[in-house]
Design a protein around this motif. Structure first.
Motif, PDB file in Angstrom:
ATOM      1  N   PHE A  72     -41.640 -25.669 -20.797  1.00  0.00           N
ATOM      2  CA  PHE A  72     -41.309 -24.254 -20.621  1.00  0.00           C
ATOM      3  C   PHE A  72     -41.213 -23.865 -19.145  1.00  0.00           C
ATOM      4  N   VAL A 113     -35.288 -19.900 -34.562  1.00  0.00           N
ATOM      5  CA  VAL A 113     -34.519 -19.758 -33.313  1.00  0.00           C
ATOM      6  C   VAL A 113     -34.889 -20.816 -32.281  1.00  0.00           C
ATOM      7  N   ARG A 114     -36.090 -21.409 -32.433  1.00  0.00           N
ATOM      8  CA  ARG A 114     -36.538 -22.482 -31.535  1.00  0.00           C
ATOM      9  C   ARG A 114     -36.385 -22.088 -30.066  1.00  0.00           C
ATOM     10  N   PRO A 117     -33.235 -18.660 -27.568  1.00  0.00           N
ATOM     11  CA  PRO A 117     -33.249 -17.431 -26.773  1.00  0.00           C
ATOM     12  C   PRO A 117     -33.612 -17.674 -25.303  1.00  0.00           C
ATOM     13  N   GLY A 118     -34.488 -18.633 -25.047  1.00  0.00           N
ATOM     14  CA  GLY A 118     -34.868 -18.925 -23.668  1.00  0.00           C
ATOM     15  C   GLY A 118     -33.867 -19.833 -22.983  1.00  0.00           C
ATOM     16  N   VAL A 121     -30.488 -18.115 -21.607  1.00  0.00           N
ATOM     17  CA  VAL A 121     -30.541 -17.175 -20.487  1.00  0.00           C
ATOM     18  C   VAL A 121     -31.198 -17.770 -19.234  1.00  0.00           C
ATOM     19  N   VAL A 144     -27.905 -13.653 -33.904  1.00  0.00           N
ATOM     20  CA  VAL A 144     -27.731 -14.239 -32.575  1.00  0.00           C
ATOM     21  C   VAL A 144     -29.063 -14.839 -32.118  1.00  0.00           C
ATOM     22  N   VAL A 147     -27.490 -16.855 -26.831  1.00  0.00           N
ATOM     23  CA  VAL A 147     -26.724 -15.695 -26.373  1.00  0.00           C
ATOM     24  C   VAL A 147     -25.327 -16.114 -25.910  1.00  0.00           C
ATOM     25  N   ALA A 152     -25.663  -9.485 -22.994  1.00  0.00           N
ATOM     26  CA  ALA A 152     -26.316  -9.475 -21.680  1.00  0.00           C
ATOM     27  C   ALA A 152     -27.083 -10.779 -21.468  1.00  0.00           C
TER      28      ALA A 152
ATOM     29  N   HIS B 102     -40.045 -16.056 -32.987  1.00  0.00           N
ATOM     30  CA  HIS B 102     -40.047 -16.031 -31.527  1.00  0.00           C
ATOM     31  C   HIS B 102     -39.389 -17.294 -31.013  1.00  0.00           C
ATOM     32  N   SER B 103     -39.102 -17.319 -29.729  1.00  0.00           N
ATOM     33  CA  SER B 103     -38.675 -18.574 -29.115  1.00  0.00           C
ATOM     34  C   SER B 103     -39.921 -19.425 -28.861  1.00  0.00           C
ATOM     35  N   ALA B 105     -40.925 -20.758 -26.055  1.00  0.00           N
ATOM     36  CA  ALA B 105     -41.622 -20.316 -24.841  1.00  0.00           C
ATOM     37  C   ALA B 105     -42.340 -18.991 -25.094  1.00  0.00           C
ATOM     38  N   ARG B 124     -38.187 -14.582 -19.392  1.00  0.00           N
ATOM     39  CA  ARG B 124     -36.791 -14.206 -19.252  1.00  0.00           C
ATOM     40  C   ARG B 124     -36.028 -14.341 -20.569  1.00  0.00           C
ATOM     41  N   GLY B 125     -36.592 -14.970 -21.554  1.00  0.00           N
ATOM     42  CA  GLY B 125     -35.880 -15.194 -22.813  1.00  0.00           C
ATOM     43  C   GLY B 125     -35.700 -13.926 -23.624  1.00  0.00           C
ATOM     44  N   TYR B 126     -35.023 -14.039 -24.748  1.00  0.00           N
ATOM     45  CA  TYR B 126     -34.819 -13.011 -25.776  1.00  0.00           C
ATOM     46  C   TYR B 126     -33.699 -12.032 -25.452  1.00  0.00           C
ATOM     47  N   VAL B 127     -33.450 -11.742 -24.172  1.00  0.00           N
ATOM     48  CA  VAL B 127     -32.439 -10.746 -23.828  1.00  0.00           C
ATOM     49  C   VAL B 127     -31.097 -11.177 -24.418  1.00  0.00           C
ATOM     50  N   GLY B 128     -30.440 -10.264 -25.127  1.00  0.00           N
ATOM     51  CA  GLY B 128     -29.135 -10.563 -25.707  1.00  0.00           C
ATOM     52  C   GLY B 128     -29.177 -11.114 -27.113  1.00  0.00           C
ATOM     53  N   THR B 129     -30.359 -11.466 -27.615  1.00  0.00           N
ATOM     54  CA  THR B 129     -30.419 -12.018 -28.975  1.00  0.00           C
ATOM     55  C   THR B 129     -30.707 -10.901 -29.990  1.00  0.00           C
TER      56      THR B 129
END
Lengths: 235, 277
Positions: A72, A113-114, A117-118, A121, A144, A147, A152, B102-103, B105, B124-129
């Protein structure tokens, strides 16, 4: 020496990491894994590759210790390029691996989602789709997780390539919609368009995906994948 | 603290109906025996928390122990889907299962914040999902120094944290090595905790890369050799890959799962009761 479709796919996946330098390559799937190893053995010798558990490997030599918990930090630092799978993918590269149907009561609950999301971005992300079809390439994904370009994604967002059993795609268009970058030998542009559930940007004169070199084929067949696991993923 | 007791007594004291319970482990050191003891004791309405729920959570969900799952990946590693989990989410069988996703991280950072006594973690993750709109536990937060909009997720402080480790000494100090995942974080973040170990020894000799959990950070230690099976404990056992393969067929079918539950996990209940009778 004729290359099989699976071997063309291995090389196409390898190309995703070209020029990345000394970063962690995280391939998900047999062919992406072979692609990353091929890249490392040829034009991208600085790539760091995990053994799938906690060692960083250079061939058969352990060159580092990177347990799950430490990955991470690498993700947050952006020194990684992952190639993930996608149960659904839309024209702007939004990816779904969580659930098909309504999220609250899905028709099909997938694995979750694993890291998507991180990953998407924080550092470059590519996708591998072993069966290119309108079920995967959809107008809108149901959820989603990774992303895409119409959302964004922030300053570190980059969807590099989408490699499938038929073609290579990218987002090198003015509105960052998905574009057909090359078709694999034996595949026509219309085959790919028909297997894609949204209007694909198709430039004039789509080239063929490059063939493996003799040296690359020898590496794949005699060293990296002697058991031909690649043929199980792309027959 | 770090009291050495039996698995049965530890679970009876720690796990209560409605509790938030985290059994953590990654690749190896997964506390499967402890999860099956929770099934045997018939706990209900649990909120199960785990970064990577695998077959032991499938078993607990199929047995009707859980009402909610907080996670970032749920699968049968190397094999495919968790069929009891899917049946619960898709069909509400045997009871409906709410999920909070959750992701990876995000989950790890939630434990870290919980272990540190901080109210939330930032990443920083999650934005846009789509997770942001679905999940009250994911909120935007603006960095006071740069103005960047990031994501906050609340600390995880389970009522009970359970992990498996290689060994403990007689004072209840625990030593583990290999891939240790978020073992340390979940024990420190949880209100009360249990560590099952392969063996209890007189002296913990140093190991490269080992993590030590001091006895005062742990509620109970129980000696459960093979307690991670079918996962493994590095230095003690090998992964039982056939079990994971077999689980796919068992878990696909409600009746086959019921038979499995009766003939394995629950059979031990009868054996225990028989001993007492």
């Amino acid at each position: 020496m004729d290359a099989s479709r699976a071997e063309v796919c291995v090389v196409a996946c390898a190309e995703a990491w070209r020029g990345d330098g000394e970063i962690l390559a995280s391939p998900m799937g047999i062919i992406p894994r072979l692609g990353a190893e091929l890249a490392r053995h040829t034009f991208a010798p600085d790539l760091l590759l995990s053994d799938g558990e906690a060692y960083l490997m250079a061939g058969d030599t352990v060159e580092g210790w990177l347990p799950y918990r430490a990955v991470f930090g690498v993700v947050a630092a952006g020194t990684r390029h992952v190639m993930m799978g996608a149960s659904q993918l839309d024209r702007f590269g939004n990816q779904n691996i969580s659930a098909v149907g309504d999220w609250a009561r899905p028709r099909s609950q997938l694995l979750g989602v694993r890291g998507a999301p991180g990953n998407t971005v924080n550092h470059p992300t590519s996708y591998w789709v072993p069966r290119h079809s309108p079920r995967v390439f959809v107008e809108r994904v149901d959820m989603v997780c990774g992303v895409g370009y119409d959302r964004a994604g922030g300053r570190f967002h980059e969807i590099r390539l989408v490699v499938t059993n038929l073609a290579v795609l990218d987002f090198d268009t003015p509105d960052r919609a998905m574009r057909l970058r090359s078709v694999h030998p034996g595949v026509s542009v219309s085959d790919v368009v028909a297997a894609t559930g949204f209007p694909l940007a198709v430039p004039d004169g789509v080239p063929e995906t490059r063939l493996p070199t003799a040296a690359e084929l020898a590496l794949i067949r005699d060293r990296l994948d002697r058991d031909a696991r690649r043929d199980r993923e792309v027959p | 603290m770090g009291e050495i007791t039996s698995l049965r007594d530890a679970i009876a004291d720690l796990a209560f109906d409605g509790a938030t319970v985290a059994l953590e482990g990654f690749t190896h050191l997964i506390p499967v025996a402890a999860g099956q003891e929770i099934i045997r004791q018939g706990r209900r309405d649990l909120t199960l928390v785990r970064m990577t729920p695998d077959i032991v959570y499938d078993q607990m969900i199929g047995a009707g122990c859980a009402r909610k799952l907080v996670f970032s990946w749920a699968g049968n590693p190397g094999v495919g889907s968790l069929h009891r989990f899917r049946d619960a989410v898709q069909n509400g069988w045997p009871v409906p299962l709410e999920i909070e996703e959750h992701s990876h991280a995000g989950m790890a950072n939630r434990y870290v914040a919980g272990a540190a006594g901080l109210p939330f973690a930032v990443l920083r993750g999650y934005v846009g999902t789509d997770l942001v709109a679905q999940t009250p536990n994911i909120k935007p937060i603006t960095c006071p120094f740069t103005g960047e909009v990031l994501t906050a997720v609340p600390a995880l402080n389970p009522d009970v944290g359970i992990v498996h480790a290689q060994r403990a000494d007689r004072a209840g100090n625990v030593q583990m090595w290999g891939i240790t995942g978020v073992h340390k974080e979940v024990v420190l973040a949880s209100k009360r905790s249990l560590v099952t170990v392969e063996e209890i020894v007189d002296h913990l000799d140093p190991r490269p890369g080992a993590v030590i959990l001091p006895h005062w950070a742990i509620t109970y230690v129980a000696e459960v050799p093979g307690g991670a099976h079918p996962s493994y404990a590095m230095g003690y056992s090998e992964r039982d890959n056939d079990y994971y393969q077999a689980w796919d067929a068992i878990s696909r079918d409600r009746d086959a799962f019921g038979d499995w539950l009766t003939s394995t996990v629950m059979r031990e209940v009868r054996a225990i009761l028989g001993d007492q009778a």
